[in-house]
Motif scaffolding. Structure first.
Motif, short mmCIF file in Angstrom:
data_model
loop_
_atom_site.label_atom_id
_atom_site.label_comp_id
_atom_site.label_asym_id
_atom_site.label_seq_id
_atom_site.Cartn_x
_atom_site.Cartn_y
_atom_site.Cartn_z
N PRO A 24 0.71 -1.26 -0.04
CA PRO A 24 0.07 0.12 -0.06
C PRO A 24 0.84 1.32 0.04
CG PRO A 24 -0.61 -1.49 1.48
CD PRO A 24 0.52 -1.99 1.21
N LYS A 25 0.33 2.11 -0.84
CA LYS A 25 1.31 3.40 -0.75
C LYS A 25 1.30 4.43 0.45
CE LYS A 25 1.49 3.93 -6.05
NZ LYS A 25 1.22 2.65 -5.95
N THR A 26 0.22 4.31 1.56
CA THR A 26 0.26 4.95 2.50
C THR A 26 1.04 4.37 3.78
OG1 THR A 26 -1.93 3.90 3.00
CG2 THR A 26 -1.97 6.06 1.79
N ASP A 27 1.43 5.28 4.57
CA ASP A 27 2.14 4.59 5.93
C ASP A 27 1.35 4.09 6.88
OD1 ASP A 27 4.61 5.57 4.50
OD2 ASP A 27 4.56 7.49 5.66
N ASN A 28 -0.01 4.66 6.96
CA ASN A 28 -1.00 4.15 7.93
C ASN A 28 -1.89 3.14 7.27
OD1 ASN A 28 -2.08 6.06 6.17
ND2 ASN A 28 -3.02 7.25 7.72
N SER A 29 -1.50 2.21 6.61
CA SER A 29 -2.40 1.29 5.93
C SER A 29 -2.89 0.36 7.05
CB SER A 29 -1.76 0.52 4.83
OG SER A 29 -0.90 -0.59 5.51
N PRO A 30 -3.96 -0.21 6.81
CA PRO A 30 -4.36 -1.43 7.89
C PRO A 30 -3.17 -2.04 8.18
CG PRO A 30 -6.21 -0.81 6.19
CD PRO A 30 -5.08 -0.14 5.64
N TYR A 31 -2.60 -2.66 7.16
CA TYR A 31 -1.49 -3.59 7.28
C TYR A 31 -0.29 -3.15 8.15
CZ TYR A 31 -3.71 -6.87 3.52
OH TYR A 31 -4.45 -7.42 3.02
N ALA A 32 0.08 -1.82 7.96
CA ALA A 32 0.96 -1.33 8.74
C ALA A 32 0.50 -1.15 10.40
CB ALA A 32 1.26 0.25 8.39
N THR A 33 -0.68 -0.94 10.49
CA THR A 33 -1.14 -1.00 11.81
C THR A 33 -1.12 -2.37 12.39
OG1 THR A 33 -2.85 0.55 10.94
CG2 THR A 33 -3.31 -0.16 13.25
N LEU A 34 -1.63 -3.49 11.54
CA LEU A 34 -1.59 -4.79 11.98
C LEU A 34 -0.43 -5.31 12.53
CD1 LEU A 34 -3.09 -7.30 12.29
CD2 LEU A 34 -2.48 -7.86 9.70
N ALA A 35 0.82 -4.84 11.61
CA ALA A 35 2.24 -5.29 11.91
C ALA A 35 2.65 -4.63 12.91
CB ALA A 35 2.97 -4.95 10.66
N SER A 36 2.43 -3.44 13.39
CA SER A 36 2.93 -2.89 14.54
C SER A 36 2.14 -3.37 15.84
CB SER A 36 3.02 -1.30 14.44
OG SER A 36 1.78 -0.72 14.46
N LYS A 37 0.90 -3.56 15.81
CA LYS A 37 -0.07 -3.78 16.70
C LYS A 37 0.35 -5.28 17.43
CE LYS A 37 -4.66 -3.49 17.41
NZ LYS A 37 -6.03 -3.06 17.00
N GLN A 38 0.38 -6.04 16.43
CA GLN A 38 0.36 -7.91 16.54
C GLN A 38 2.05 -8.21 16.48
OE1 GLN A 38 -2.31 -9.27 17.75
NE2 GLN A 38 -3.36 -7.55 17.16
N LYS A 39 2.98 -7.36 16.29
CA LYS A 39 4.33 -7.42 16.21
C LYS A 39 4.58 -8.72 15.31
CE LYS A 39 5.19 -5.57 20.85
NZ LYS A 39 3.94 -4.85 20.72
N VAL A 40 3.97 -8.38 13.96
CA VAL A 40 4.37 -9.36 13.00
C VAL A 40 5.07 -8.78 11.88
CG1 VAL A 40 2.44 -11.44 13.52
CG2 VAL A 40 1.91 -9.20 12.03
N LYS A 41 5.64 -9.48 10.92
CA LYS A 41 6.47 -9.30 9.72
C LYS A 41 5.45 -9.44 8.75
CE LYS A 41 10.08 -11.23 7.56
NZ LYS A 41 10.54 -10.77 6.23
N ILE A 42 5.26 -8.29 7.88
CA ILE A 42 4.25 -8.37 6.93
C ILE A 42 5.23 -7.88 5.57
CG2 ILE A 42 2.22 -7.68 5.76
CD1 ILE A 42 1.01 -7.20 8.21
#
Length: 261
Positions: A24-42
């Motif tokens: 995704p082109k934005t920094d605040n995509s739902p995936y970025a949120t998911l990665a930081s919140k759940q501490k997973v690498k995407i």
């Protein structure tokens, strides 16, 4: 059996996810949120990409030209890009009288990239071909051009045929499998797919792919069917009433798998 395997897997932690789409082109995509919140690498690696068909190749196969049509149906942004690329390659001037019929408002707005929006005849449906047909029916006398990929959702021609809309399909671009050989020895806990073509690409690149402990997530009913038809186990499914987005479904699964035992 299959169910005990699913239960065992649910207890296995998730640390890495491969999303088979461009990042995704934005920094605040739902995936970025998911990665930081759940501490997973995407990681984002597209399994498929779109390639334009050249005007000369098109001419060899087809007797039609976009200049013969005053009405065009667009079902995606890709279709818009390739239609205008094509007109440019064939040196077809853009006719100000052309009517554009778009599957959704977002697709219609994308036309601004190529035409002066407010001066053009632009119509759109809500989100599906079914919605757009009610608009097309008001222009029944038209002969529509439908620019598309070599892969077209079957409900599009079915809906047009059922409603006796006169149209000609022009395949202007195709879906191609990416070369993923660099992933040969890379392991991800979850692979996420968004189209049946993504699954085809997986097996084209890795004919011997064995799922083992890899969890598979799929978005959309045709993708879910393709996973099961390929003999793979579908672990995470979206959209559902409970999980309208892929990120929501992933989040729920990760919370369950990673909860401190």
């Amino acid at each position: 059996g299959r169910n005990t395997k699913t239960a065992e897997l649910k207890a296995m932690k998730v640390k890495s996810i491969l999303v088979s789409q461009p990042e995704p082109k934005t920094d605040n995509s739902p995936y970025a949120t998911l990665a930081s919140k759940q501490k997973v690498k995407i990681d984002f690696i597209p399994f498929i990409y779109v390639e334009g068909i050249s005007a000369s190749d098109f001419r060899k196969e087809n007797k039609i030209s976009p200049k013969d049509f005053r009405s065009v149906i667009f079902t995606s942004k890709n279709a818009i890009d390739h239609y205008f690329r094509f007109c440019e390659e064939m040196r077809i001037p853009i006719n100000n009288e052309t009517k554009y019929f778009c599957i959704s408002e977002a697709v219609a707005y994308y036309l601004q990239k190529y035409v002066i929006y407010r001066k053009r005849k632009i119509y759109y449906g809500y989100q599906t071909m079914g919605d757009l047909v009610s608009v097309l029916k008001k222009h029944k006398e038209e002969n529509f051009l439908l620019p598309s990929s070599d892969v077209l959702k079957s409900d599009i021609p079915e809906t047009l045929d059922k409603n006796k809309i006169k149209y000609t399909r022009a395949v202007l671009y195709k879906t191609v499998s990416s070369d993923l050989t660099h992933l040969k020895d890379v392991y991800y806990d979850i692979l996420v797919f968004f189209s049946p073509e993504g699954i085809k690409s997986l097996f084209k690149n890795f004919p011997d792919f064995v799922q083992n402990e890899t969890r598979i997530g799929a978005f959309g009913s045709t993708t879910c069917e393709a996973v099961e038809e390929a003999g793979l186990r579908l672990d995470i499914k979206a959209p559902t009433a409970e999980f309208p987005s892929m990120t929501k479904a992933l989040e729920e699964y990760i919370k369950m798998a990673n909860k401190v035992k």
